[in-house]
Design a protein around this motif. Structure first.
Motif, short mmCIF file in Angstrom:
data_model
loop_
_atom_site.label_atom_id
_atom_site.label_comp_id
_atom_site.label_asym_id
_atom_site.label_seq_id
_atom_site.Cartn_x
_atom_site.Cartn_y
_atom_site.Cartn_z
N ALA A 73 39.53 30.01 24.09
CA ALA A 73 38.56 31.03 24.49
C ALA A 73 37.27 30.44 25.03
N ASN A 74 36.83 29.31 24.50
CA ASN A 74 35.55 28.75 24.93
C ASN A 74 35.65 28.04 26.29
N SER A 75 36.88 27.87 26.82
CA SER A 75 37.01 27.21 28.12
C SER A 75 37.94 27.98 29.06
N ALA A 76 38.08 29.29 28.81
CA ALA A 76 39.01 30.11 29.57
C ALA A 76 38.38 30.75 30.80
N PHE A 77 37.16 30.34 31.14
CA PHE A 77 36.50 30.91 32.30
C PHE A 77 37.05 30.26 33.58
N PRO A 78 37.13 31.02 34.68
CA PRO A 78 37.75 30.48 35.91
C PRO A 78 36.81 29.57 36.69
N GLU A 79 37.43 28.76 37.56
CA GLU A 79 36.70 28.03 38.58
C GLU A 79 36.68 28.91 39.83
N LEU A 80 35.50 29.41 40.14
CA LEU A 80 35.38 30.43 41.18
C LEU A 80 35.29 29.82 42.57
N GLN A 81 35.89 30.51 43.51
CA GLN A 81 35.78 30.17 44.93
C GLN A 81 35.93 31.46 45.72
N TRP A 82 35.11 31.61 46.76
CA TRP A 82 35.28 32.77 47.63
C TRP A 82 35.64 32.30 49.04
N LEU A 83 36.36 33.17 49.75
CA LEU A 83 36.70 32.89 51.14
C LEU A 83 36.77 34.21 51.90
N GLN A 137 45.64 42.61 33.02
CA GLN A 137 46.42 42.71 31.78
C GLN A 137 45.56 42.53 30.53
N GLY A 138 44.25 42.38 30.72
CA GLY A 138 43.36 42.21 29.59
C GLY A 138 43.33 40.80 29.02
N LYS A 139 43.89 39.83 29.76
CA LYS A 139 43.93 38.44 29.30
C LYS A 139 42.89 37.61 30.03
N PRO A 140 42.42 36.50 29.43
CA PRO A 140 41.48 35.62 30.14
C PRO A 140 42.11 35.09 31.43
N TRP A 141 41.27 34.77 32.39
CA TRP A 141 41.78 34.31 33.68
C TRP A 141 42.55 33.00 33.53
N ASP A 142 42.13 32.12 32.65
CA ASP A 142 42.81 30.85 32.43
C ASP A 142 43.45 30.84 31.04
N ASP A 143 44.66 30.33 30.94
CA ASP A 143 45.38 30.28 29.67
C ASP A 143 44.93 29.07 28.87
N LEU A 144 43.71 29.14 28.40
CA LEU A 144 43.09 28.03 27.68
C LEU A 144 42.38 28.59 26.45
N GLU A 187 26.87 33.40 54.97
CA GLU A 187 26.14 32.22 54.52
C GLU A 187 26.31 31.97 53.04
N SER A 188 26.36 33.05 52.27
CA SER A 188 26.53 32.90 50.82
C SER A 188 26.89 34.25 50.23
N ILE A 189 27.40 34.23 49.02
CA ILE A 189 27.52 35.47 48.26
C ILE A 189 26.90 35.24 46.88
N THR A 190 26.38 36.31 46.33
CA THR A 190 25.80 36.26 44.99
C THR A 190 26.69 37.04 44.04
N TYR A 191 27.23 36.36 43.03
CA TYR A 191 28.03 37.03 42.02
C TYR A 191 27.09 37.81 41.11
N ILE A 192 27.28 39.10 41.03
CA ILE A 192 26.43 39.94 40.19
C ILE A 192 27.17 40.34 38.91
N LYS A 193 28.41 40.83 39.07
CA LYS A 193 29.25 41.18 37.92
C LYS A 193 30.65 40.63 38.15
N ILE A 194 31.23 40.04 37.12
CA ILE A 194 32.59 39.51 37.18
C ILE A 194 33.29 39.88 35.88
N PRO A 195 34.44 40.56 35.94
CA PRO A 195 35.17 40.87 34.70
C PRO A 195 35.69 39.59 34.06
#
Length: 269
Positions: free
Chosen positions: A154-164, A145-152, A132-140
């Motif tokens: 720093a203030n907008s480098a967070f990902p657009e999350l989706q689970w399946l 490789q130690g790089k942000p998920w998006d190559d943008l 029915e749902s998942i609750t994100y508790i911790k996300i690296p």
């Protein structure tokens, strides 16, 4: 007379030994030559099918063996084996498609058979469960490789999350459960994201499923984390005298070594 017999015996040995050597050499070359080895035709017999879960089923391999043969079994619930004639335990009732793949230097073939396992009450009262749902508790905040998920910046480098959630069997994929896209902000943790729309359901309670968390990039999704689970492992104990199903929720937490932690909400119907 004795010397004459000995001479005959020695001559027989001299004649038979080269013949035996030629025969053995020819057989060895034939067995090692992939052009002379036929492609395998796998076959197997099922013992103790239609038993009541949880139960063990023996798969007896009747494939005609050739040189350098390999076997790969898929039991239809996410488990596999490379034994010649394995024994496998089904913990939950249902129908499972079993695959035997036989392979040698000439090629490979597969044989499929369906196994029916009886269900036991009260689990058999339930026809499906959904995430029915998942609750994100911790996300690296960075990838491996130690790089942000998006190559943008720093203030907008967070990902657009989706689970399946999807099937992990090698034979087929029965459908998916997928969430809506959300803009991740670490300040919001923990936050819950529901299932989106009328998507697939988890009907095989003993099946191995994979929960995938991904970043929906423009050039394609990037898998951030993945967890495997079986619904039956989180099915709560029911009264022995239960005669009908009533919908209820169960929760369990999944963690990974790279810093992910999620709470999964399963709905049983």
């Amino acid at each position: 007379m004795i010397h004459f017999l000995n001479l005959i015996f020695i001559m027989k040995k001299m004649f038979l030994f080269p013949l035996l050597l030629i025969t053995l050499t020819t057989c060895t070359k034939l067995s090692q030559d992939p052009d002379k080895v036929p492609i395998p035709l796998p076959s197997f017999i099922i013992h103790n099918a239609n038993c009541k879960a949880a139960c063990s089923v023996l798969f007896f391999n009747t494939t005609r063996s050739t040189y350098d043969m390999e076997y790969v079994w898929s039991f239809g619930d996410g488990d596999s084996s490379r034994l010649d004639s394995p024994q496998h335990t089904y913990r939950v009732g249902g129908k499972y498609l079993v695959q035997l793949m036989a392979k040698n230097k000439a090629g490979d073939n597969s044989e499929y058979k369906e196994v029916s396992i009886q269900s036991d009450l009260p689990l058999s009262l339930f026809s499906l469960c959904r995430v029915e749902s998942i609750t994100y508790i911790k996300i690296p905040l960075t990838n491996s490789q130690g790089k942000p998920w998006d190559d943008l910046p720093a203030n907008s480098a967070f990902p657009e999350l989706q689970w399946l959630v999807r099937d992990t069997t090698r034979i087929y994929i029965r459908g998916q459960e997928m969430s809506q896209l959300v803009d991740f902000d670490p300040k919001l943790l923990p936050f819950t994201v529901p299932r989106e729309g009328l998507s697939g359901s988890l009907r095989q309670f003993g099946q191995l499923y994979t929960l995938i968390i991904q970043d929906a990039d423009v050039d394609g999704p990037e898998i951030m984390g993945a967890f495997q689970f079986r619904p039956i492992d989180y099915f709560p104990k029911q009264p022995d005298n239960a005669t009908s199903a009533s919908a209820f929720l169960t929760q369990f937490t999944l963690k990974s070594s790279d810093g992910f932690e999620v709470l999964v909400n399963l709905k049983w119907q």
